[in-house]
Design a protein around this motif. Structure first.
Motif, PDB file in Angstrom:
ATOM      1  N   GLU A  90       0.830  -1.211   0.000  1.00 44.56           N
ATOM      2  CA  GLU A  90       0.000   0.000   0.000  1.00 44.56           C
ATOM      3  C   GLU A  90       0.866   1.262   0.000  1.00 44.56           C
ATOM      4  O   GLU A  90       0.571   2.228  -0.701  1.00 44.56           O
ATOM      5  CB  GLU A  90      -0.948   0.014   1.204  1.00 44.56           C
ATOM      6  CG  GLU A  90      -2.054  -1.008   1.141  1.00 44.56           C
ATOM      7  CD  GLU A  90      -1.616  -2.408   1.597  1.00 44.56           C
ATOM      8  OE1 GLU A  90      -0.479  -2.581   2.094  1.00 44.56           O
ATOM      9  OE2 GLU A  90      -2.423  -3.336   1.419  1.00 44.56           O
ATOM     10  N   GLN A 107      -7.802   5.989  -0.261  1.00 51.08           N
ATOM     11  CA  GLN A 107      -8.126   4.573  -0.104  1.00 51.08           C
ATOM     12  C   GLN A 107      -7.449   3.753  -1.202  1.00 51.08           C
ATOM     13  O   GLN A 107      -7.527   4.078  -2.383  1.00 51.08           O
ATOM     14  CB  GLN A 107      -9.631   4.348  -0.176  1.00 51.08           C
ATOM     15  CG  GLN A 107     -10.002   2.899   0.081  1.00 51.08           C
ATOM     16  CD  GLN A 107     -11.517   2.697   0.127  1.00 51.08           C
ATOM     17  OE1 GLN A 107     -12.286   3.500  -0.367  1.00 51.08           O
ATOM     18  NE2 GLN A 107     -11.925   1.593   0.719  1.00 51.08           N
ATOM     19  N   LEU A 108      -6.760   2.705  -0.767  1.00 55.21           N
ATOM     20  CA  LEU A 108      -6.140   1.731  -1.676  1.00 55.21           C
ATOM     21  C   LEU A 108      -6.707   0.367  -1.331  1.00 55.21           C
ATOM     22  O   LEU A 108      -6.618  -0.073  -0.190  1.00 55.21           O
ATOM     23  CB  LEU A 108      -4.625   1.724  -1.522  1.00 55.21           C
ATOM     24  CG  LEU A 108      -3.918   2.940  -2.107  1.00 55.21           C
ATOM     25  CD1 LEU A 108      -2.566   3.141  -1.466  1.00 55.21           C
ATOM     26  CD2 LEU A 108      -3.782   2.787  -3.609  1.00 55.21           C
ATOM     27  N   VAL A 109      -7.308  -0.287  -2.326  1.00 52.75           N
ATOM     28  CA  VAL A 109      -7.884  -1.613  -2.126  1.00 52.75           C
ATOM     29  C   VAL A 109      -7.068  -2.606  -2.939  1.00 52.75           C
ATOM     30  O   VAL A 109      -6.921  -2.451  -4.162  1.00 52.75           O
ATOM     31  CB  VAL A 109      -9.373  -1.651  -2.566  1.00 52.75           C
ATOM     32  CG1 VAL A 109      -9.937  -3.054  -2.442  1.00 52.75           C
ATOM     33  CG2 VAL A 109     -10.194  -0.655  -1.759  1.00 52.75           C
ATOM     34  N   HIS A 110      -6.533  -3.613  -2.255  1.00 49.13           N
ATOM     35  CA  HIS A 110      -5.796  -4.670  -2.947  1.00 49.13           C
ATOM     36  C   HIS A 110      -6.796  -5.512  -3.738  1.00 49.13           C
ATOM     37  O   HIS A 110      -7.754  -6.029  -3.180  1.00 49.13           O
ATOM     38  CB  HIS A 110      -5.030  -5.533  -1.943  1.00 49.13           C
ATOM     39  CG  HIS A 110      -4.292  -6.646  -2.579  1.00 49.13           C
ATOM     40  ND1 HIS A 110      -4.683  -7.948  -2.437  1.00 49.13           N
ATOM     41  CD2 HIS A 110      -3.199  -6.647  -3.381  1.00 49.13           C
ATOM     42  CE1 HIS A 110      -3.841  -8.714  -3.118  1.00 49.13           C
ATOM     43  NE2 HIS A 110      -2.946  -7.950  -3.698  1.00 49.13           N
ATOM     44  N   ILE A 111      -6.567  -5.620  -5.036  1.00 47.74           N
ATOM     45  CA  ILE A 111      -7.493  -6.337  -5.917  1.00 47.74           C
ATOM     46  C   ILE A 111      -7.027  -7.767  -6.194  1.00 47.74           C
ATOM     47  O   ILE A 111      -7.798  -8.713  -6.115  1.00 47.74           O
ATOM     48  CB  ILE A 111      -7.666  -5.577  -7.255  1.00 47.74           C
ATOM     49  CG1 ILE A 111      -8.231  -4.170  -7.012  1.00 47.74           C
ATOM     50  CG2 ILE A 111      -8.541  -6.349  -8.231  1.00 47.74           C
ATOM     51  CD1 ILE A 111      -9.616  -4.132  -6.428  1.00 47.74           C
ATOM     52  N   TYR A 128      -3.712  -2.679  -7.199  1.00 46.39           N
ATOM     53  CA  TYR A 128      -4.536  -1.896  -6.284  1.00 46.39           C
ATOM     54  C   TYR A 128      -5.498  -1.000  -7.052  1.00 46.39           C
ATOM     55  O   TYR A 128      -5.172  -0.518  -8.144  1.00 46.39           O
ATOM     56  CB  TYR A 128      -3.669  -0.996  -5.392  1.00 46.39           C
ATOM     57  CG  TYR A 128      -2.865  -1.745  -4.384  1.00 46.39           C
ATOM     58  CD1 TYR A 128      -3.391  -2.052  -3.130  1.00 46.39           C
ATOM     59  CD2 TYR A 128      -1.571  -2.163  -4.663  1.00 46.39           C
ATOM     60  CE1 TYR A 128      -2.649  -2.750  -2.194  1.00 46.39           C
ATOM     61  CE2 TYR A 128      -0.823  -2.857  -3.732  1.00 46.39           C
ATOM     62  CZ  TYR A 128      -1.369  -3.154  -2.504  1.00 46.39           C
ATOM     63  OH  TYR A 128      -0.627  -3.845  -1.578  1.00 46.39           O
ATOM     64  N   THR A 131      -8.768   5.226  -4.796  1.00 47.06           N
ATOM     65  CA  THR A 131      -9.864   6.186  -4.842  1.00 47.06           C
ATOM     66  C   THR A 131      -9.598   7.290  -3.823  1.00 47.06           C
ATOM     67  O   THR A 131      -8.684   7.185  -3.003  1.00 47.06           O
ATOM     68  CB  THR A 131     -11.217   5.508  -4.544  1.00 47.06           C
ATOM     69  OG1 THR A 131     -11.146   4.851  -3.280  1.00 47.06           O
ATOM     70  CG2 THR A 131     -11.579   4.488  -5.627  1.00 47.06           C
ATOM     71  N   GLN A 180     -14.467  -5.467 -10.184  1.00 48.34           N
ATOM     72  CA  GLN A 180     -14.616  -5.067  -8.782  1.00 48.34           C
ATOM     73  C   GLN A 180     -15.602  -3.910  -8.649  1.00 48.34           C
ATOM     74  O   GLN A 180     -16.492  -3.929  -7.798  1.00 48.34           O
ATOM     75  CB  GLN A 180     -13.253  -4.658  -8.211  1.00 48.34           C
ATOM     76  CG  GLN A 180     -13.283  -4.091  -6.813  1.00 48.34           C
ATOM     77  CD  GLN A 180     -13.413  -5.150  -5.740  1.00 48.34           C
ATOM     78  OE1 GLN A 180     -13.231  -6.328  -6.003  1.00 48.34           O
ATOM     79  NE2 GLN A 180     -13.727  -4.722  -4.538  1.00 48.34           N
ATOM     80  N   GLN A 184     -19.331  -3.770  -6.837  1.00 46.26           N
ATOM     81  CA  GLN A 184     -19.664  -2.768  -5.824  1.00 46.26           C
ATOM     82  C   GLN A 184     -20.932  -2.020  -6.198  1.00 46.26           C
ATOM     83  O   GLN A 184     -21.767  -1.728  -5.342  1.00 46.26           O
ATOM     84  CB  GLN A 184     -18.508  -1.772  -5.654  1.00 46.26           C
ATOM     85  CG  GLN A 184     -17.309  -2.329  -4.950  1.00 46.26           C
ATOM     86  CD  GLN A 184     -16.160  -1.340  -4.878  1.00 46.26           C
ATOM     87  OE1 GLN A 184     -16.236  -0.214  -5.391  1.00 46.26           O
ATOM     88  NE2 GLN A 184     -15.065  -1.756  -4.267  1.00 46.26           N
TER      89      GLN A 184
END
Length: 188
Positions: A90, A107-111, A128, A131, A180, A184
């Motif tokens: 991250e 915000q960092l989302v591991h994909i 990642y 957003t 993803q 959502q």
């Protein structure tokens, strides 16, 4: 039916070539059925890498166009880079965003994690989704400024038809993030 193979035994390994950036290792293998083979591979030494799909807003992605020595061309893709010593994925993702596009991410989302040519490389990349972007610039190591390109996510098929958007990792990141974000949206 899944067959569970036993990993071959590495009976010998030696460096056959080395440069500033690459090391090629030969490994001698003995397989469980008695077969032996010599393989060459890029020796892994890093902590991995990250690729980030930054969303400027819910509809707009940010990409970069940069010089790629392997193809001696300018290629369009997502911000990416190596994970430095002491960094988490991250932290590396957020640093690369600031160096390459001039934004940080709230915000960092591991994909997903992907491998590049695992038959020859021990190279892993974490993808990642970023957003909540905010302006923030860090000095990078690129030899020239990168061209920052915005693209509507809804027009991803046009992106796929671009002659300079062909890196497999960027295509995988685009499709994984698109899936993803669609999931959502369906949950709302």
């Amino acid at each position: 039916m899944t067959i569970k193979n036993r990993l071959p035994e590495i009976t010998d390994r030696r460096m056959v070539a080395k440069s500033r950036f690459f090391a090629i290792e030969q490994i001698d293998l003995a397989f469980s059925n008695g077969q032996t083979r010599e393989y060459e591979r890029m020796a892994g030494a890093g902590r991995g890498a990250v690729m980030v799909v930054p969303m400027l807003d819910k509809d707009t992605m940010i990409l970069v166009r940069e010089y790629c020595a392997g193809t001696h061309s300018y290629e369009l893709g997502f911000p990416k880079g190596l994970i430095d010593a002491g960094e988490s994925g991250e932290q590396a993702a957020n640093r690369e965003l600031q160096e390459e596009i001039g934004y940080g991410a709230e915000q960092l989302v591991h994909i997903h994690d992907v491998a590049m040519a695992p038959a020859f490389f021990n190279a892993h990349m974490k993808i990642y989704l970023a957003t909540g972007l905010y302006p923030s610039k860090l000095e990078g190591d690129e030899p020239e400024p990168l061209e920052v390109v915005t693209w509507p996510l809804a027009d991803y098929q046009s992106l796929l038809s671009q002659g300079d958007f062909n890196e497999a990792r960027s295509i995988a990141a685009l499709m994984l993030v698109r899936d993803q974000l669609t999931k959502q949206q369906e949950l709302k």
